[in-house]
Design an enzyme around this catalytic site. Structure first.
Site, PDB file in Angstrom:
ATOM      1  N   ASN A  18      42.001  53.218  59.264  1.00 16.42           N
ATOM      2  CA  ASN A  18      42.411  54.471  59.915  1.00 16.42           C
ATOM      3  C   ASN A  18      41.183  55.376  59.968  1.00 16.42           C
ATOM      4  O   ASN A  18      40.197  55.132  59.259  1.00 16.42           O
ATOM      5  CB  ASN A  18      43.614  55.111  59.192  1.00 16.42           C
ATOM      6  CG  ASN A  18      43.250  55.662  57.820  1.00 16.42           C
ATOM      7  OD1 ASN A  18      42.322  56.460  57.681  1.00 16.42           O
ATOM      8  ND2 ASN A  18      43.986  55.258  56.803  1.00 16.42           N
ATOM      9  N   ASN A  67      54.670  53.268  51.615  1.00 12.61           N
ATOM     10  CA  ASN A  67      54.593  52.150  52.559  1.00 12.61           C
ATOM     11  C   ASN A  67      55.225  50.860  52.044  1.00 12.61           C
ATOM     12  O   ASN A  67      55.085  49.812  52.667  1.00 12.61           O
ATOM     13  CB  ASN A  67      53.141  51.873  52.947  1.00 12.61           C
ATOM     14  CG  ASN A  67      52.503  53.049  53.652  1.00 12.61           C
ATOM     15  OD1 ASN A  67      51.445  53.513  53.265  1.00 12.61           O
ATOM     16  ND2 ASN A  67      53.163  53.572  54.676  1.00 12.61           N
ATOM     17  N   ARG A 133      51.277  52.040  63.444  1.00  9.40           N
ATOM     18  CA  ARG A 133      51.529  51.079  62.380  1.00  9.40           C
ATOM     19  C   ARG A 133      52.857  50.343  62.517  1.00  9.40           C
ATOM     20  O   ARG A 133      52.966  49.193  62.114  1.00  9.40           O
ATOM     21  CB  ARG A 133      51.473  51.773  61.025  1.00  9.40           C
ATOM     22  CG  ARG A 133      50.121  52.386  60.693  1.00  9.40           C
ATOM     23  CD  ARG A 133      49.041  51.321  60.676  1.00  9.40           C
ATOM     24  NE  ARG A 133      47.772  51.853  60.217  1.00  9.40           N
ATOM     25  CZ  ARG A 133      47.436  51.991  58.951  1.00  9.40           C
ATOM     26  NH1 ARG A 133      48.275  51.662  57.998  1.00  9.40           N
ATOM     27  NH2 ARG A 133      46.248  52.461  58.637  1.00  9.40           N
ATOM     28  N   HIS A 162      50.715  57.623  60.616  1.00  9.00           N
ATOM     29  CA  HIS A 162      52.046  57.414  60.038  1.00  9.00           C
ATOM     30  C   HIS A 162      52.859  58.698  60.254  1.00  9.00           C
ATOM     31  O   HIS A 162      52.306  59.798  60.150  1.00  9.00           O
ATOM     32  CB  HIS A 162      51.967  57.201  58.514  1.00  9.00           C
ATOM     33  CG  HIS A 162      51.674  55.804  58.073  1.00  9.00           C
ATOM     34  ND1 HIS A 162      50.847  55.538  56.999  1.00  9.00           N
ATOM     35  CD2 HIS A 162      52.113  54.599  58.513  1.00  9.00           C
ATOM     36  CE1 HIS A 162      50.786  54.226  56.807  1.00  9.00           C
ATOM     37  NE2 HIS A 162      51.537  53.634  57.716  1.00  9.00           N
ATOM     38  N   ASP A 164      54.748  60.205  58.252  1.00  7.65           N
ATOM     39  CA  ASP A 164      54.732  61.126  57.099  1.00  7.65           C
ATOM     40  C   ASP A 164      53.422  61.908  56.967  1.00  7.65           C
ATOM     41  O   ASP A 164      53.267  62.717  56.062  1.00  7.65           O
ATOM     42  CB  ASP A 164      55.082  60.394  55.790  1.00  7.65           C
ATOM     43  CG  ASP A 164      53.996  59.450  55.302  1.00  7.65           C
ATOM     44  OD1 ASP A 164      52.970  59.265  55.992  1.00  7.65           O
ATOM     45  OD2 ASP A 164      54.173  58.875  54.208  1.00  7.65           O
ATOM     46  N   CYS A 256      52.497  60.117  50.538  1.00  2.76           N
ATOM     47  CA  CYS A 256      52.150  58.691  50.633  1.00  2.76           C
ATOM     48  C   CYS A 256      52.181  58.010  49.263  1.00  2.76           C
ATOM     49  O   CYS A 256      52.395  56.806  49.171  1.00  2.76           O
ATOM     50  CB  CYS A 256      50.752  58.510  51.203  1.00  2.76           C
ATOM     51  SG  CYS A 256      50.482  59.259  52.788  1.00  2.76           S
TER      52      CYS A 256
HETATM   53  N1  ARG Z   1      44.758  53.658  53.524  1.00  5.88           N
HETATM   54  C1  ARG Z   1      46.167  53.589  53.754  1.00  5.88           C
HETATM   55  C2  ARG Z   1      46.419  52.990  55.116  1.00  5.88           C
HETATM   56  O1  ARG Z   1      45.696  53.270  56.028  1.00  5.88           O
HETATM   57  C3  ARG Z   1      46.795  54.944  53.616  1.00  5.88           C
HETATM   58  C4  ARG Z   1      48.296  54.907  53.669  1.00  5.88           C
HETATM   59  C5  ARG Z   1      48.928  56.259  53.616  1.00  5.88           C
HETATM   60  N2  ARG Z   1      50.327  56.153  53.510  1.00  5.88           N
HETATM   61  C6  ARG Z   1      51.235  56.903  54.166  1.00  5.88           C
HETATM   62  N3  ARG Z   1      52.462  56.762  53.871  1.00  5.88           N
HETATM   63  N4  ARG Z   1      50.882  57.686  55.149  1.00  5.88           N
HETATM   64  O2  ARG Z   1      47.327  52.223  55.303  1.00  5.88           O
END
Ligand code: ARG
Length: 277
Positions: A18, A67, A133, A162, A164, A256
């Site tokens: 990301n 996640n 995602r 995401h 969230d 997260c």
């Molecule tokens: N580095 C993780 C990814 O890119 C961060 C995930 C963050 N999680 C969230 N629920 N927004 O997947």
């Protein structure tokens, strides 16, 4: 309220999936642990029960328990990660949900779905994000599996990959959101569904203010939310703001790192009793 968390024992930036992540910007492990401990302590002080999953080496993003899957009424729709870098987490989350007594629902191969990162409940109505995602089809799959209605929101800004990261229901009728994260139709859908939708200024949203955990009338979020403290107070919410800088290097913050486990109607067959952390 019960929460699933994972202590950052092996958290780092080992890949970039990301726009926030750069392998050149390594994590300060001690700082990360400190920030995580403060979140953990805050939840305990608010009366939450925490279940822990142990972090495995080589799975740096396991700390982001949001996640793991989408929880509703004793069911867990397991995540199927978009990027191969995170797919190794799937069996760990499956096992964790089974240990906790959940009925685990596994989306079909080839369907990307990143759990509560892209699925948030406004009361008993599911709001799902798609575009980066999670597949749009996954929103429908999850809603059908959980017998709930769903609103599908198209995410268009890669910084808010995401749901969230850019939207947070605070109660049945109130939410904060970052308008720049959505396309016009989705903003209209969101505003129609949420009677009191509070837009957050871009700089505040970019500091992960929407990545928040409401606990009753208290909202736990990042320090970036300070400029909206008064507005939220007027809406009846008080803020606890925490430093989240080390996790923001990975594109995550308070929400997260947290997966609420007791969402939805109480299951008719009680969940297995398990030891708490
Ligand atoms: N580095 C993780 C990814 O890119 C961060 C995930 C963050 N999680 C969230 N629920 N927004 O997947």
């Amino acid at each position: 309220m019960k929460m699933l968390m994972c202590r950052p024992d092996h958290f780092d930036i080992e890949y970039s999936i990301n726009p926030w992540m750069s392998v050149e910007r390594k994590v300060d492990r001690k700082k990360a642990l400190d920030q995580w401990e403060k979140l953990y302590e805050t939840y305990l002080q608010l009366g939450l029960t925490i279940e822990l999953v142990e972090q495995e080496e080589g799975l740096p993003d396991l700390v982001f328990t949001a996640n793991a899957g989408l929880i509703w009424g004793g069911n867990a729709v397991l995540s199927r990660f978009q990027h191969k870098e995170r797919q190794g987490e799937e069996p760990i989350w499956k096992q964790a949900f089974e240990r906790l007594g959940f009925n685990v629902i596994v989306p079909p191969d080839g369907m990307a779905f990143e759990g509560a990162g892209d699925g948030l409940f406004l009361g008993s109505h599911l709001m799902c994000g798609y575009g980066f995602r999670s597949d749009r089809a996954a929103a429908r799959y999850a809603a059908a599996a959980l017998s709930v209605e769903v609103t599908e929101l198209h995410l268009v800004d890669p910084r808010f990959y995401h749901l969230d990261t850019c939207f947070c229901p605070l109660d049945d009728s109130t939410a904060i959101y970052a308008p720049e994260a959505f396309d016009q139709d989705s903003i209209a859908l969101l505003e129609k569904k949420v009677p009191h939708a509070i837009p957050v200024p871009p700089a505040v949203a970019a500091g992960f203010a929407c990545n928040a955990t409401p606990v009753g009338k208290t909202v736990v979020t990042s320090t970036a939310a300070e400029p909206i403290r008064e507005e939220l107070k007027d809406a009846g919410f008080s803020l606890i703001t925490l430093e989240m800088g080390e996790f923001m290097k990975s594109g995550g913050a308070a929400r997260c790192l947290s997966l609420p486990l007791d969402l939805g109607p109480v299951p008719s067959t009680p969940l297995q009793k398990t030891a708490t952390a």
